[in-house]
Write a protein that holds these residues in place. Structure first.
Motif, PDB file in Angstrom:
ATOM      1  N   GLY A  96      51.513  84.322 -11.482  1.00  0.00           N
ATOM      2  CA  GLY A  96      51.593  83.991 -12.901  1.00  0.00           C
ATOM      3  C   GLY A  96      52.258  85.089 -13.709  1.00  0.00           C
ATOM      4  N   GLY A  97      52.014  86.352 -13.339  1.00  0.00           N
ATOM      5  CA  GLY A  97      52.663  87.456 -14.035  1.00  0.00           C
ATOM      6  C   GLY A  97      54.164  87.465 -13.850  1.00  0.00           C
ATOM      7  N   ILE A  98      54.627  87.131 -12.644  1.00  0.00           N
ATOM      8  CA  ILE A  98      56.068  87.074 -12.399  1.00  0.00           C
ATOM      9  C   ILE A  98      56.709  85.980 -13.254  1.00  0.00           C
ATOM     10  CG2 ILE A  98      57.829  86.557 -10.660  1.00  0.00           C
ATOM     11  CD1 ILE A  98      56.031  87.872  -8.595  1.00  0.00           C
ATOM     12  N   VAL A  99      56.059  84.804 -13.304  1.00  0.00           N
ATOM     13  CA  VAL A  99      56.597  83.707 -14.117  1.00  0.00           C
ATOM     14  C   VAL A  99      56.634  84.106 -15.592  1.00  0.00           C
ATOM     15  CG1 VAL A  99      56.199  81.343 -14.875  1.00  0.00           C
ATOM     16  CG2 VAL A  99      55.885  81.954 -12.465  1.00  0.00           C
ATOM     17  N   LEU A 100      55.566  84.717 -16.082  1.00  0.00           N
ATOM     18  CA  LEU A 100      55.525  85.123 -17.489  1.00  0.00           C
ATOM     19  C   LEU A 100      56.552  86.213 -17.783  1.00  0.00           C
ATOM     20  CD1 LEU A 100      51.665  85.230 -18.023  1.00  0.00           C
ATOM     21  CD2 LEU A 100      53.259  83.626 -19.086  1.00  0.00           C
ATOM     22  N   ALA A 101      56.750  87.146 -16.844  1.00  0.00           N
ATOM     23  CA  ALA A 101      57.739  88.208 -17.061  1.00  0.00           C
ATOM     24  C   ALA A 101      59.156  87.637 -17.111  1.00  0.00           C
ATOM     25  CB  ALA A 101      57.623  89.252 -15.949  1.00  0.00           C
ATOM     26  N   LEU A 102      59.455  86.709 -16.203  1.00  0.00           N
ATOM     27  CA  LEU A 102      60.787  86.087 -16.231  1.00  0.00           C
ATOM     28  C   LEU A 102      60.983  85.281 -17.510  1.00  0.00           C
ATOM     29  CD1 LEU A 102      61.146  84.924 -12.515  1.00  0.00           C
ATOM     30  CD2 LEU A 102      62.113  86.956 -13.621  1.00  0.00           C
ATOM     31  N   ALA A 103      59.918  84.608 -17.978  1.00  0.00           N
ATOM     32  CA  ALA A 103      60.023  83.876 -19.241  1.00  0.00           C
ATOM     33  C   ALA A 103      60.229  84.836 -20.412  1.00  0.00           C
ATOM     34  CB  ALA A 103      58.767  83.038 -19.457  1.00  0.00           C
ATOM     35  N   ARG A 104      59.579  85.995 -20.342  1.00  0.00           N
ATOM     36  CA  ARG A 104      59.742  86.980 -21.423  1.00  0.00           C
ATOM     37  C   ARG A 104      61.156  87.562 -21.433  1.00  0.00           C
ATOM     38  NH1 ARG A 104      56.056  90.760 -23.674  1.00  0.00           N
ATOM     39  NH2 ARG A 104      57.048  91.548 -25.584  1.00  0.00           N
ATOM     40  N   LEU A 105      61.789  87.652 -20.268  1.00  0.00           N
ATOM     41  CA  LEU A 105      63.149  88.176 -20.170  1.00  0.00           C
ATOM     42  C   LEU A 105      64.202  87.085 -20.298  1.00  0.00           C
ATOM     43  CD1 LEU A 105      62.592  90.646 -17.195  1.00  0.00           C
ATOM     44  CD2 LEU A 105      62.798  91.237 -19.609  1.00  0.00           C
ATOM     45  N   SER A 106      63.775  85.836 -20.468  1.00  0.00           N
ATOM     46  CA  SER A 106      64.709  84.722 -20.558  1.00  0.00           C
ATOM     47  C   SER A 106      65.460  84.744 -21.887  1.00  0.00           C
ATOM     48  CB  SER A 106      63.951  83.399 -20.396  1.00  0.00           C
ATOM     49  OG  SER A 106      64.794  82.298 -20.646  1.00  0.00           O
ATOM     50  N   LEU A 171      39.844  81.122 -11.736  1.00  0.00           N
ATOM     51  CA  LEU A 171      40.745  80.754 -12.831  1.00  0.00           C
ATOM     52  C   LEU A 171      40.671  81.771 -13.969  1.00  0.00           C
ATOM     53  CD1 LEU A 171      42.723  78.755 -14.073  1.00  0.00           C
ATOM     54  CD2 LEU A 171      40.757  77.471 -14.963  1.00  0.00           C
ATOM     55  N   GLY A 172      39.469  82.168 -14.350  1.00  0.00           N
ATOM     56  CA  GLY A 172      39.337  83.127 -15.445  1.00  0.00           C
ATOM     57  C   GLY A 172      39.946  84.473 -15.116  1.00  0.00           C
ATOM     58  N   LEU A 173      39.677  84.981 -13.917  1.00  0.00           N
ATOM     59  CA  LEU A 173      40.250  86.267 -13.520  1.00  0.00           C
ATOM     60  C   LEU A 173      41.764  86.176 -13.365  1.00  0.00           C
ATOM     61  CD1 LEU A 173      37.591  87.473 -10.922  1.00  0.00           C
ATOM     62  CD2 LEU A 173      38.046  88.449 -13.165  1.00  0.00           C
ATOM     63  N   SER A 174      42.267  85.044 -12.850  1.00  0.00           N
ATOM     64  CA  SER A 174      43.709  84.888 -12.660  1.00  0.00           C
ATOM     65  C   SER A 174      44.442  84.832 -13.998  1.00  0.00           C
ATOM     66  CB  SER A 174      43.999  83.623 -11.853  1.00  0.00           C
ATOM     67  OG  SER A 174      43.393  83.675 -10.583  1.00  0.00           O
ATOM     68  N   LEU A 175      43.883  84.092 -14.956  1.00  0.00           N
ATOM     69  CA  LEU A 175      44.508  84.018 -16.276  1.00  0.00           C
ATOM     70  C   LEU A 175      44.556  85.395 -16.933  1.00  0.00           C
ATOM     71  CD1 LEU A 175      42.919  80.729 -17.673  1.00  0.00           C
ATOM     72  CD2 LEU A 175      45.244  81.043 -16.796  1.00  0.00           C
ATOM     73  N   ASN A 176      43.467  86.133 -16.819  1.00  0.00           N
ATOM     74  CA  ASN A 176      43.430  87.476 -17.398  1.00  0.00           C
ATOM     75  C   ASN A 176      44.377  88.427 -16.667  1.00  0.00           C
ATOM     76  OD1 ASN A 176      41.802  89.466 -19.251  1.00  0.00           O
ATOM     77  ND2 ASN A 176      41.792  90.398 -17.236  1.00  0.00           N
ATOM     78  N   GLU A 177      44.403  88.326 -15.340  1.00  0.00           N
ATOM     79  CA  GLU A 177      45.247  89.226 -14.548  1.00  0.00           C
ATOM     80  C   GLU A 177      46.726  88.932 -14.763  1.00  0.00           C
ATOM     81  OE1 GLU A 177      45.644  92.408 -11.835  1.00  0.00           O
ATOM     82  OE2 GLU A 177      43.980  91.627 -12.991  1.00  0.00           O
ATOM     83  N   ALA A 178      47.087  87.668 -14.969  1.00  0.00           N
ATOM     84  CA  ALA A 178      48.492  87.315 -15.167  1.00  0.00           C
ATOM     85  C   ALA A 178      49.055  87.958 -16.421  1.00  0.00           C
ATOM     86  CB  ALA A 178      48.634  85.797 -15.243  1.00  0.00           C
ATOM     87  N   ALA A 179      48.239  88.094 -17.457  1.00  0.00           N
ATOM     88  CA  ALA A 179      48.729  88.704 -18.700  1.00  0.00           C
ATOM     89  C   ALA A 179      49.111  90.166 -18.482  1.00  0.00           C
ATOM     90  CB  ALA A 179      47.654  88.585 -19.790  1.00  0.00           C
ATOM     91  N   TYR A 180      48.280  90.902 -17.729  1.00  0.00           N
ATOM     92  CA  TYR A 180      48.584  92.313 -17.470  1.00  0.00           C
ATOM     93  C   TYR A 180      49.686  92.458 -16.421  1.00  0.00           C
ATOM     94  CZ  TYR A 180      44.381  93.417 -20.110  1.00  0.00           C
ATOM     95  OH  TYR A 180      43.443  93.537 -21.106  1.00  0.00           O
ATOM     96  N   VAL A 224      54.663  98.572  -7.955  1.00  0.00           N
ATOM     97  CA  VAL A 224      53.563  98.716  -7.002  1.00  0.00           C
ATOM     98  C   VAL A 224      52.456  99.639  -7.497  1.00  0.00           C
ATOM     99  CG1 VAL A 224      52.976  99.623  -4.722  1.00  0.00           C
ATOM    100  CG2 VAL A 224      54.869  98.034  -4.977  1.00  0.00           C
ATOM    101  N   PRO A 225      52.754 100.895  -7.885  1.00  0.00           N
ATOM    102  CA  PRO A 225      51.630 101.756  -8.308  1.00  0.00           C
ATOM    103  C   PRO A 225      50.881 101.226  -9.524  1.00  0.00           C
ATOM    104  CG  PRO A 225      53.735 102.809  -8.795  1.00  0.00           C
ATOM    105  CD  PRO A 225      54.030 101.614  -7.955  1.00  0.00           C
ATOM    106  N   ASN A 226      51.615 100.648 -10.470  1.00  0.00           N
ATOM    107  CA  ASN A 226      50.941 100.119 -11.658  1.00  0.00           C
ATOM    108  C   ASN A 226      50.101  98.885 -11.337  1.00  0.00           C
ATOM    109  OD1 ASN A 226      52.098 102.052 -13.422  1.00  0.00           O
ATOM    110  ND2 ASN A 226      53.986 100.886 -13.470  1.00  0.00           N
ATOM    111  N   TYR A 227      50.634  98.027 -10.474  1.00  0.00           N
ATOM    112  CA  TYR A 227      49.871  96.819 -10.171  1.00  0.00           C
ATOM    113  C   TYR A 227      48.678  97.119  -9.277  1.00  0.00           C
ATOM    114  CZ  TYR A 227      48.705  92.017  -9.145  1.00  0.00           C
ATOM    115  OH  TYR A 227      48.027  90.823  -9.042  1.00  0.00           O
ATOM    116  N   VAL A 228      48.782  98.132  -8.416  1.00  0.00           N
ATOM    117  CA  VAL A 228      47.622  98.490  -7.600  1.00  0.00           C
ATOM    118  C   VAL A 228      46.495  99.000  -8.485  1.00  0.00           C
ATOM    119  CG1 VAL A 228      46.785 100.071  -5.824  1.00  0.00           C
ATOM    120  CG2 VAL A 228      48.933  98.882  -5.505  1.00  0.00           C
ATOM    121  N   ASN A 229      46.830  99.718  -9.553  1.00  0.00           N
ATOM    122  CA  ASN A 229      45.798 100.096 -10.523  1.00  0.00           C
ATOM    123  C   ASN A 229      45.140  98.851 -11.119  1.00  0.00           C
ATOM    124  OD1 ASN A 229      46.178 102.848 -10.211  1.00  0.00           O
ATOM    125  ND2 ASN A 229      47.764 102.930 -11.785  1.00  0.00           N
ATOM    126  N   GLN A 230      45.948  97.817 -11.357  1.00  0.00           N
ATOM    127  CA  GLN A 230      45.386  96.557 -11.846  1.00  0.00           C
ATOM    128  C   GLN A 230      44.474  95.925 -10.801  1.00  0.00           C
ATOM    129  OE1 GLN A 230      46.187  96.825 -15.396  1.00  0.00           O
ATOM    130  NE2 GLN A 230      45.768  94.698 -14.901  1.00  0.00           N
TER     131      GLN A 230
END
Length: 326
Positions: A96-106, A171-180, A224-230
């Motif tokens: 979900g984060g990849i999709v949102l990032a590509l949409a943000r860069l669209s 679902l709740g954790l995925s929605l929250n994690e996708a934003a970060y 990678v390092p930033n997402y592993v912190n997530q």
């Protein structure tokens, strides 16, 4: 007869030069003494020793009960639930984060606005609020349908049958994690030099192939390092699914603590130990993944912990040998 003033003196009559002082047989360079560092090290070691002594001798911790609960089936079942929720949420959140990032860069203003709004909303609302809201979602919408807006519905299904405790937690954790994750991925993509994009475009590569083969491998060094912190934060955030009636690691310990109130502290220590183990495994995986993606950017790869230990032991033996020779 005497020579007139200013006459030259022959080399044979010149006085001999003073002999140069002979250097000592051996000169040893001694490093400067850093007394502050030694004092700070001694203070830290004393504090660590006192902390370890308190852990070992304080009967309040009940280490015998800690050993009893550490591998109990109830705790292990909760640990499996924690691992399952964390793994599913990590994968879905990253996608979900990849999709949102590509949409943000669209270039589409609609996609950019929707992505920004989603990230802004989910990062602003506490995770516990999202979980409780999803847990009570059936009170707002008993049935969900897919069809034409303000028109006929093609599919209808009962929301209460789909909203199991595991589904709500993931679902709740995925929605929250996708934003970060969206911000992490977007920052990694923006860290790639603009010349790389221009060079790939000059080669005539398709946009998707450009992103997958050129941009993404370079962006992963930053992602990678930033997402592993997530991920570490996600593993700890799974403790909140207890509030949606899912017995994870923390929930199992909390339930056993209410049944055995005298074992609350050992149970909390068990939970702490397991979370330390899980986050340590993630940190080790982070090191090797970062080392893998650093192959094209560094001339010499950073040494592994085992290589550092070998180098330190070899240097210590060499130093002791030199000291013994002197």
């Amino acid at each position: 007869m005497s020579e007139p003033p200013g006459a030259a003196v022959s080399l044979a009559e010149a006085p001999p030069a003073a002999p140069s002082p002979t250097p000592p047989a051996a000169l040893r360079v001694r490093p400067s003494r850093r007394h502050g560092r030694w004092i700070a090290t001694a203070v830290v070691l004393v504090l660590i020793a006192q902390f370890a002594h308190g852990l070992a001798t304080n009967p309040f911790y009940q280490w015998d009960r800690f050993g009893y609960w550490f591998l109990r089936p109830t705790i292990l079942d909760g640990l499996l639930v924690t691992l399952e929720v964390a793994a599913l949420s990590a994968v879905l959140g990253l996608l979900g984060g990849i999709v949102l990032a590509l949409a943000r860069l669209s270039r589409s203003p609609v996609l950019r606005a929707v992505s920004w709004t989603y990230v802004w909303a989910l990062r602003s609302v506490p995770l516990i609020v999202v979980l409780i809201f999803l847990y009570n979602f059936s009170a707002l919408y008993q049935t969900l349908s897919i069809g034409v807006p303000f028109g006929p519905a093609f599919f209808r299904f009962d929301e209460s049958r789909l909203a199991t405790d595991m589904a709500v937690a993931v679902l709740g954790l995925s929605l929250n994690e996708a934003a970060y994750a969206a911000e992490v991925v977007r920052g990694g993509v923006l860290s790639v030099a603009q010349g790389q994009h221009e060079a790939a475009a000059a080669l005539g590569l398709p946009r998707l192939h450009r992103f997958r083969r050129i941009v993404l491998p370079q962006a992963l060094r930053s992602i990678v390092p930033n997402y592993v912190n997530q991920l570490i934060g996600l593993v700890k955030s799974t403790s909140l699914v207890f509030y949606v009636s899912l017995l994870d690691l923390f929930g199992s310990a909390q339930t056993m603590g209410s049944t055995y109130p005298g074992d609350i502290v050992p149970l909390l220590l068990v939970v702490t130990a397991w979370y330390l183990i899980l986050t340590s495994v993630v940190s080790v995986a982070q090191f090797y993944v970062e080392r893998h993606y650093a192959r094209g950017a560094l001339r010499v790869l950073p040494p592994t912990p085992l290589q550092r230990l070998r180098a330190h032991s070899t240097g210590l033996r060499e130093r002791l040998r030199k000291e013994a020779a002197v």
